[in-house]
Design an enzyme around this catalytic site. Structure first.
Site: not given
Length: 185
Positions: A88, A71, A114, A79
């Protein structure tokens, strides 16, 4: 003779129709396989998605496998501060580095957001830990406008004929223990 000609015509028409049906069925099977491929793959990372996981675990169950649950740490911050395009790119970079750090026959999945999973048949825990550390080193520094990436990782064994759900849950719990700074990795 007229009956023979009519019968020949009917047979020829029947064969032509049968060939057309076989071609249509073949086309439908090809389309179905393409749709299955599209459904089972994440379009951003080109990795399998969580929908493919049950089949992978079933296929690994007879001989067992090492399951890694990974993770990204701080992904929401990437973000929020740098934008979704950089987010991305970060996911793509992580997916690419993941594939480079493990074996081509291992299964790589974007589990969601993620979170990523690797299912590696015949890979022992010590080697899996080494590959995770190599992945950490590979991702530590910024590259191509993408910040350095950190991640938490958990490892569990799916024993031969074991329960895949239990192994997946153990890998997830190990990942959370890792994130909390305990002894997982």
């Amino acid at each position: 003779t007229e009956w023979l000609l009519a019968l020949g015509f009917v047979l020829a028409l029947s064969l032509r129709t049968q060939n057309a049906l076989q071609t249509s069925i073949s086309d439908l099977h090809s389309t179905q396989e393409e749709l299955r491929r599209l459904v089972d793959f994440d379009p951003l990372t080109a990795l399998l998605n969580r929908r493919a996981l049950p089949a992978i675990l079933r296929a690994s169950q007879p001989e067992g496998a090492t399951i890694l649950f990974l993770d990204l740490d701080g992904f929401k911050q990437i973000n929020d501060e740098r934008g979704h395009a950089v987010g991305d790119q970060s996911l793509k970079r992580f997916a690419s580095a993941l594939k480079e750090s493990f074996r081509p026959d291992d299964a790589f999945l974007r589990y969601g957001g993620d979170e990523f999973i690797v299912v590696a048949k015949g890979l022992d825990r010590a080697l899996a830990e080494t590959r995770v550390e190599e992945l950490r080193a590979r991702l530590a520094h910024p590259e191509g406008g993408v910040p350095g990436l950190r991640f938490s990782a958990g490892i569990a064994q799916l024993e031969p004929a074991g329960h895949p759900e239990d192994a997946l849950r153990a890998a997830d719990e190990s990942m959370y223990a890792s994130r909390a700074g305990r002894s997982a990795l």
